[in-house]
Structure formats: structure tokens, C-alpha cells
Design a protein around this motif. Structure first.
Motif, PDB file in Angstrom:
ATOM      1  N   CYS A  90       0.845  -1.188   0.000  1.00  0.00           N
ATOM      2  CA  CYS A  90       0.000   0.000   0.000  1.00  0.00           C
ATOM      3  C   CYS A  90       0.882   1.240   0.000  1.00  0.00           C
ATOM      4  O   CYS A  90       1.735   1.410   0.874  1.00  0.00           O
ATOM      5  N   ASN A  91       0.671   2.115  -0.983  1.00  0.00           N
ATOM      6  CA  ASN A  91       1.451   3.352  -1.062  1.00  0.00           C
ATOM      7  C   ASN A  91       1.084   4.343   0.033  1.00  0.00           C
ATOM      8  O   ASN A  91       1.882   5.216   0.377  1.00  0.00           O
ATOM      9  N   ASP A  92      -0.141   4.197   0.596  1.00  0.00           N
ATOM     10  CA  ASP A  92      -0.598   5.159   1.598  1.00  0.00           C
ATOM     11  C   ASP A  92      -0.132   4.813   3.016  1.00  0.00           C
ATOM     12  O   ASP A  92       0.243   5.707   3.773  1.00  0.00           O
ATOM     13  N   CYS A  93      -0.169   3.538   3.393  1.00  0.00           N
ATOM     14  CA  CYS A  93       0.210   3.177   4.764  1.00  0.00           C
ATOM     15  C   CYS A  93       1.452   2.289   4.820  1.00  0.00           C
ATOM     16  O   CYS A  93       1.904   1.930   5.913  1.00  0.00           O
ATOM     17  N   ASN A  94       1.978   1.921   3.648  1.00  0.00           N
ATOM     18  CA  ASN A  94       3.200   1.094   3.543  1.00  0.00           C
ATOM     19  C   ASN A  94       3.023  -0.321   4.094  1.00  0.00           C
ATOM     20  O   ASN A  94       4.011  -1.009   4.353  1.00  0.00           O
ATOM     21  N   ASP A  95       1.770  -0.750   4.277  1.00  0.00           N
ATOM     22  CA  ASP A  95       1.523  -2.113   4.762  1.00  0.00           C
ATOM     23  C   ASP A  95       1.573  -3.099   3.599  1.00  0.00           C
ATOM     24  O   ASP A  95       1.192  -2.777   2.471  1.00  0.00           O
ATOM     25  N   THR A  96       2.057  -4.304   3.878  1.00  0.00           N
ATOM     26  CA  THR A  96       2.118  -5.376   2.880  1.00  0.00           C
ATOM     27  C   THR A  96       1.133  -6.463   3.278  1.00  0.00           C
ATOM     28  O   THR A  96       1.203  -6.975   4.408  1.00  0.00           O
ATOM     29  N   THR A  97       0.217  -6.783   2.377  1.00  0.00           N
ATOM     30  CA  THR A  97      -0.794  -7.796   2.679  1.00  0.00           C
ATOM     31  C   THR A  97      -1.056  -8.680   1.468  1.00  0.00           C
ATOM     32  O   THR A  97      -0.769  -8.311   0.329  1.00  0.00           O
ATOM     33  N   GLU A  98      -1.618  -9.842   1.750  1.00  0.00           N
ATOM     34  CA  GLU A  98      -2.050 -10.762   0.694  1.00  0.00           C
ATOM     35  C   GLU A  98      -3.556 -10.632   0.543  1.00  0.00           C
ATOM     36  O   GLU A  98      -4.305 -10.783   1.508  1.00  0.00           O
ATOM     37  N   LYS A 158      -7.439  -3.860  -2.769  1.00  0.00           N
ATOM     38  CA  LYS A 158      -7.702  -3.004  -1.617  1.00  0.00           C
ATOM     39  C   LYS A 158      -6.804  -3.371  -0.445  1.00  0.00           C
ATOM     40  O   LYS A 158      -6.676  -4.546  -0.091  1.00  0.00           O
ATOM     41  N   CYS A 159      -6.178  -2.344   0.146  1.00  0.00           N
ATOM     42  CA  CYS A 159      -5.335  -2.579   1.313  1.00  0.00           C
ATOM     43  C   CYS A 159      -6.201  -3.039   2.490  1.00  0.00           C
ATOM     44  O   CYS A 159      -7.202  -2.388   2.820  1.00  0.00           O
ATOM     45  N   SER A 160      -5.823  -4.126   3.127  1.00  0.00           N
ATOM     46  CA  SER A 160      -6.597  -4.648   4.254  1.00  0.00           C
ATOM     47  C   SER A 160      -6.450  -3.786   5.500  1.00  0.00           C
ATOM     48  O   SER A 160      -7.271  -3.843   6.410  1.00  0.00           O
ATOM     49  N   TYR A 174      -7.070   1.923  -2.185  1.00  0.00           N
ATOM     50  CA  TYR A 174      -6.794   1.208  -3.437  1.00  0.00           C
ATOM     51  C   TYR A 174      -5.520   1.739  -4.099  1.00  0.00           C
ATOM     52  O   TYR A 174      -5.189   1.329  -5.210  1.00  0.00           O
ATOM     53  N   ASN A 175      -4.835   2.624  -3.404  1.00  0.00           N
ATOM     54  CA  ASN A 175      -3.562   3.132  -3.907  1.00  0.00           C
ATOM     55  C   ASN A 175      -2.480   2.106  -3.568  1.00  0.00           C
ATOM     56  O   ASN A 175      -1.640   2.310  -2.690  1.00  0.00           O
ATOM     57  N   THR A 176      -2.536   0.997  -4.275  1.00  0.00           N
ATOM     58  CA  THR A 176      -1.648  -0.133  -3.990  1.00  0.00           C
ATOM     59  C   THR A 176      -0.951  -0.600  -5.259  1.00  0.00           C
ATOM     60  O   THR A 176      -1.373  -0.262  -6.368  1.00  0.00           O
TER      61      THR A 176
END
Length: 270
Positions: A234-242, A251-253, A258-260
């Protein structure tokens, strides 16, 4: 005595706002120590130097290096000072001895920032110097912006002009990065809502994410792709998810953005 004082004041004010260039109204020109040529101001020098045919001859004038100025009223060359030694006019209503800077248009609210090392406009009371960002910002941004180290000592990511001493207004985005206001507005006008440097969203995108939610809900993926997963950043929160892969977007969990971007290709479930 009053007549003498009045006469002296008239002499100081003679020619005010009547001389200068497209950058400044002032009653003097400068001799550039780097090339020994005379220019209305350092920006005029830099514009001319940038157009030289030989790229090795292109250079910029260091404002503090200026030693000689030429009075525009009487054409007398002399060491840098506010008042002409020959005709007695104020060569600049605003004068900074450190920057060797003259300007007759004092409505700009010029002031010298010792931390920046240069003169700013807009009124000292309206600005503060952010030590981490390395520049003066509006007081409205005090404790109200994300600090990025030396964020102003970079080029505008759109037009690539150096921001720190640019004459154009700048803006600080939500991510803390900076760019020209006019470049920012042009970027938004072209439906680009991500910082060109870090890719974070620069405006509230919640309504857009909601529309994408609705579009995804109405768009059923083919059977072969329905249960495939991808790893995203995710470009907004820098989280990595599957997450489950969808042709419209992922969509970032964590922050629901959706800025991913995909960092691993779709894989079939085991």
C-alpha cells in the motif's frame, strides 16, 4: 531643518518603483563577479547564463558574492550599500546586506531568515522556520505538517525547478513533500492524485475508494481468477498484505486504500 529633512527624504525616494526588471523593482543593477557582466538582478543573470551555447559556460550567480552595484539613477558603480554614494537615492527600499538584495516593492513583506540563509517574502510574523524540513513554512503548518528532512532543498517533481529559493509559491502535501502550487494544481487538474515522489495520496480519496468498492462488487471475476491471491504494497500506509486479485484494483486490508501495487503475481490457492 524640516526643509532639509524633507529634501533628504525626497532624494532617498527619487525614482522609487521606476526602475528594475521583471523580477524586482529596484534602483540598481549588479555586477556579477563570476563573469564580470552587469545585470538587473541575479535571476536575469541566471536566465542569460542558462542560455549559453557552451554548457560548460552555464552557471548561477551566488547572491552573497556580489561586491559591486550600479545605481540606475546616476549610473555610478560602487560597493554594495543601500544608499547611492553619488546621488543619494535609496537603491532599494528593502535592503539585505547579507543577501546583497534590493527591492522597492516592500508590500511583499520581505524578511531575512538566518536559518534559511536567504530573504523570504510574506511577512516574518506569518512564517516559521522548520528545522527538520530546512525551510520557512506558513504558521498555519506549525505542528500541522509531516516533516521530511530538507524537503524544500529539492527540485519540484513536476517542473524540476529548485524549490528552496524559487520565486513561485510552494505547497506542502499530506506526505510532507513539496512542489510548486501551480504544478500541484495542474497535477490535480489532470486527475493525478498521488505524490510524484512517494506515491502517497495527496487528497482525501475515501469517496473514490467507495466507488471502486461498488464497481468491484458489481464485477464478478472469471472462475479461473476468482480465488487467486496477490501480495500488495500500500502506497498510503506502507503495509504489505495478501489479498484476492481483482482486475479493477486491490484493496489494502489495513487502511482500505486502493492506492496499492502488486509485489507478487497471482497464485492459485493450495
Amino acid at each position: 531643518m524640516e526643509m532639509e529633512a524633507s529634501s533628504a527624504n525626497e532624494r532617498l525616494q527619487f525614482g522609487k518603483m521606476g526602475y528594475g526588471c521583471q523580477h524586482y523593482r529596484r534602483r540598481c543593477k549588479i555586477r556579477a563577479p563570476c563573469c564580470n557582466e552587469v545585470f538587473p538582478c541575479r535571476h536575469c543573470h541566471n536566465d542569460a547564463a542558462s542560455m549559453l551555447r557552451n554548457p560548460y559556460d552555464r552557471h548561477e550567480l551566488v547572491r552573497q558574492d556580489v561586491k559591486q552595484v550600479i545605481c540606475s539613477v546616476c549610473d555610478t558603480e560602487q560597493p554594495v550599500a543601500q544608499v547611492c554614494t553619488n546621488c543619494g537615492v535609496n537603491m532599494g527600499e528593502y535592503f539585505c546586506e547579507i543577501c546583497k538584495f534590493f527591492d522597492d516593492d516592500t508590500e511583499k513583506g520581505q524578511f531575512h531568515c538566518h536559518d534559511c540563509g536567504i530573504c523570504r517574502v510574506g511577512g516574518r510574523e506569518n512564517y516559521f522556520h522548520c528545522k527538520k524540513c530546512g525551510s520557512c513554512y506558513s504558521v498555519a503548518l506549525r505542528d500541522n505538517h509531516l516533516c521530511v528532512e530538507n524537503s524544500m532543498r529539492h527540485h519540484c517533481p513536476i517542473c524540476y525547478e529548485y524549490l528552496f529559493d524559487s520565486l513561485k509559491d510552494t505547497t506542502v502535501m499530506k506526505c510532507g513533500h513539496t512542489m510548486h502550487c501551480e504544478c500541484y494544481q495542474e497535477m490535480i487538474k489532470r486527475d493525478k492524485y498521488c505524490c510524484p515522489i512517494c506515491s502517497k495520496s495527496v487528497i482525501d480519496m475515501s469517496r473514490t475508494w467507495k466507488r471502486i468498492d461498488e464497481e468491484i462488487e458489481a464485477t464478478v471475476m472469471p472462475e479461473d481468477y476468482r480465488y487467486k491471491k496477490v501480495w500488495i504494497l500500500c502506497n498510503d500506509c506502507n503495509d504489505t498484505t495478501e489479498v484476492y486479485f481483482h482486475i479493477i484494483g486491490q484493496k489494502c486490508s489495513h487502511c482500505k486504500s486502493y492506492n496499492t501495487r502488486t509485489i507478487a503475481p497471482p497464485v492459485l490457492p493450495q
